[in-house]
Design an enzyme around this catalytic site. Structure first.
Site, PDB file in Angstrom:
ATOM      1  CG  HIS B 129      -1.926   0.971   1.392  1.00 53.79           C
ATOM      2  ND1 HIS B 129      -1.679   2.271   1.759  1.00 53.79           N
ATOM      3  CD2 HIS B 129      -3.270   0.875   1.214  1.00 53.79           C
ATOM      4  CE1 HIS B 129      -2.839   2.934   1.813  1.00 53.79           C
ATOM      5  NE2 HIS B 129      -3.807   2.110   1.492  1.00 53.79           N
ATOM      6  CG  ASP B 206       0.436  -2.182   5.883  1.00 48.80           C
ATOM      7  OD1 ASP B 206      -0.467  -2.199   6.739  1.00 48.80           O
ATOM      8  OD2 ASP B 206       0.294  -1.669   4.750  1.00 48.80           O
ATOM      9  CD  GLN B 209      -7.106  -4.573   4.473  1.00 51.23           C
ATOM     10  OE1 GLN B 209      -8.050  -5.274   4.829  1.00 51.23           O
ATOM     11  NE2 GLN B 209      -7.274  -3.316   4.089  1.00 51.23           N
ATOM     12  CE  LYS B 232      -7.359   0.185   6.115  1.00 46.23           C
ATOM     13  NZ  LYS B 232      -8.148   0.623   4.974  1.00 46.23           N
ATOM     14  CB  CYS B 372      -3.741   3.407  -1.557  1.00 47.96           C
ATOM     15  SG  CYS B 372      -4.942   4.681  -1.241  1.00 47.96           S
TER      16      CYS B 372
END
Ligand SMILES: Cc1ncc(COP(=O)(O)O)c(C=O)c1O
Lengths: 144, 416
Positions: B129, B206, B209, B232, B372
């Site tokens: 991302h 990251d 998710q 999220k 993104c």
């Protein structure tokens, strides 16, 4: 149904077989249009003969509305005087404005572009239809 | 504080917890398939934030009065909940941030800026991302370090074939998405952690998710930092977390200065508060942190194993049903167990924005665009994709609605 009004056959035809596509080797004016929100891209070259648009070429990537609008616009403005282009642009912007009413759409003047009137009912897509016109604006402003 | 007893959640009842799922879009019942962009919020989260403002609002870590004490307890209580949710060894391993993006930037500016120099390297993958790309580009500008990338293979997995060649003493940081928001691909964190150890590089995951969609034990993951955000994972926008190893936090400088983060301030020099407060300059998003705490409580009540099992089920069903649609191409691993619930696709020459408009008319919310992840779009050689993404409340009926709307798109585009 409104989606059928949006995705008219003539729009899909311009999307799939864009007119005046490509670029010019020695353009009198050039502009790139970009919609950062959705990634639609338009690159536009013009040549002039006096105050007439003698040639226009467009290349781009994007949704059916932006690309069909570009193809229809190129078809329409090719051969027009600058005054005629400005007049058509005004009519187009009016057709795209969300408020109902205003001038009746003159299909004889608008030609294929009239098929884009369905876009007005999809406010987030109006900027797609507008992109080629704002790019044309920028190219024309370079000239003066 | 004792967490509520875990009970298996009935999916049909669970949907009742989400007020927005009872609403309509364009005259149709809302089918929300954009949870990878942001999730909807259950009443339990909304109520916790509302109750905070009604009963306990004051600034934290400041007032001597009881109300300020209560606000501080709810804020720090939320930190404890998030810490337990990711199995952190202590609450001080959780720094509250504004979200995933600011967590990654905190590591870039707090650690990267001070540990990188000319010729050093940062290793990323081409599926990252922008939030895990652009901060590192900025750090490279400041330090003279350079970026290198692991590519994606034909099965949409991170291609590790060239890894050995990239692992040497120049390597200082590895940034890897735990789960791609475009492909669903689960990042090879364990392999990269091992590679990093051999040369003393750090690994930042990251987890935007990954953390919402799978059971996580962050200390066991082996990484040095993990960034994630509340919005999220059923929580509010405006708050996220950076989990980090205590020794790495000690090596990190505060990227922002101000109130809350100091021990003492003189005219020319200051000293810092302890971790995590050292990294939380200014008044934090208190109500949002409280909502974050309520969100992880909600997920824990379902059970993250159950969240993951449901995600595999719904993704598996979606991949099967999407395969029935002619000219539809899915970008991502085919094995539902090797991926998350973000499913990117294109349909013949129908542009994703046209698809999104058509689905919108059917009450179906999907994302269309570059998500993104522009470098990844170039790898996939598409300007954009459409993406349906699922979460705990997603149903097979919603997948069916998506598929029939895609047939409608075929008809409109003369593909039938
Ligand atoms: C994989 C991934 N990383 C980072 C982000 C950035 O998250 P945020 O915008 O909440 O900071 C997102 C969300 O868009 C994401 O999906």
């Amino acid at each position: 149904m409104s989606l059928d009004q949006l995705y008219r056959e003539v729009i899909l035809d311009h999307y799939r077989s864009p007119r005046h596509s490509g670029s010019l080797e020695h353009p009198d004016a050039h502009a790139d249009g970009h919609n950062p929100l959705c990634g639609d891209e338009i690159s536009l070259d013009l040549t002039f003969d006096g105050d007439r648009v003698s040639d226009i070429r467009i290349s781009g990537r994007g949704c059916s509305i932006s690309q069909a609008s570009a193809s229809m616009m190129a078809n329409a403005v090719s051969g027009m005087t600058l005054d005629e282009v400005r007049d058509l642009e005004r009519r187009f912007k009016e057709m795209m404005s969300i408020e109902e009413g205003g001038e009746e759409i003159d299909v004889k003047v608008m030609g294929d572009l009239a098929a884009l009137q369905g876009v007005r009912r999809f406010p987030v897509r109006i900027k797609c239809a507008d992109l080629p016109w704002t790019t044309l604006d920028e190219a024309l402003s370079q000239r003066s | 504080m004792i967490d509520p007893p875990l009970e298996r959640v009935d999916l049909s009842r669970l949907r009742d917890d989400f007020p927005i799922l009872q609403t309509e879009m364009n005259g149709r019942p809302l089918v929300y398939l954009d949870s990878a962009a942001t999730t909807q919020k259950p009443v339990q989260v909304l109520d916790a934030m509302d109750a905070y403002y009604r009963e306990a609002n004051a600034n934290v870590h400041r007032g001597a009065y009881a109300l300020a004490q209560e606000a501080t307890e709810r804020y720090e209580g939320a930190r404890g909940k998030v810490a337990r949710f990711v199995n952190a060894d202590s609450s001080s391993e959780i720094v509250f941030t504004r979200g995933t993006t600011s967590s990654i930037n905190m590591v870039a500016y707090g650690w990267g800026l001070h540990h990188l120099g000319e010729g050093d390297r940062i290793l990323l993958t081409t599926m990252e991302h922008h939030a895990n790309v652009v901060p590192w580009q900025l750090i490279c500008r400041h330090t003279g370090a350079e970026l290198v990338y692991l590519p994606i293979d034909a099965d949409y997995m991170v291609d590790l074939a060239g890894l050995d060649e990239l692992v040497d003493s120049r390597l200082k940081i590895i940034g890897i998405s735990g789960m791609s928001n475009v492909l669903g691909t689960i990042g090879p964190v364990a392999v990269l952690v091992e590679a990093a150890r051999s040369v003393d590089a750090i690994v930042i995951v990251d987890g935007a998710q990954m953390v919402p969609h799978s059971p996580v034990d962050l200390p066991a993951l082996g990484a040095d930092f993990v960034a994630f955000g509340a919005h999220k994972m059923l929580g509010p926008t405006g708050v996220g977390a950076l989990w980090g190893r205590p020794e790495r936090f000690e090596e990190m400088e505060p990227a922002e200065g101000g109130g809350e983060m100091i021990r003492d301030v003189g005219l020319h020099e200051s000293s810092w508060a302890d971790v995590p407060h050292k990294f939380e300059a200014g008044t934090p998003p208190i109500a949002e942190a409280v909502g974050f705490g309520a969100a992880v409580d909600y997920l824990s009540a379902i059970g993250m194993d159950e969240v993951r099992r449901h995600e595999i089920d719904i993704t598996s069903y979606a991949l099967q049903r999407l395969a029935e649609v002619p000219d539809l191409k899915v970008y991502g691993p085919v094995d539902p167990a090797a991926r998350g619930g973000a499913v990117s696709f294109t349909l013949a020459d129908v542009h994703p924005h046209d698809l999104a408009t058509i689905l919108d008319q059917e009450g179906i919310a999907i994302r269309a665009g570059h998500h993104c992840a522009k470098p990844l779009m170039r790898v996939l050689d598409v300007p954009a994709t459409a993406r349906a993404s699922f979460y705990v409340h997603s149903t097979t009926d919603e997948v069916d609605a998506l598929v029939s709307a895609l047939w409608e798109a075929r008809r409109l585009f003369g593909l039938a």
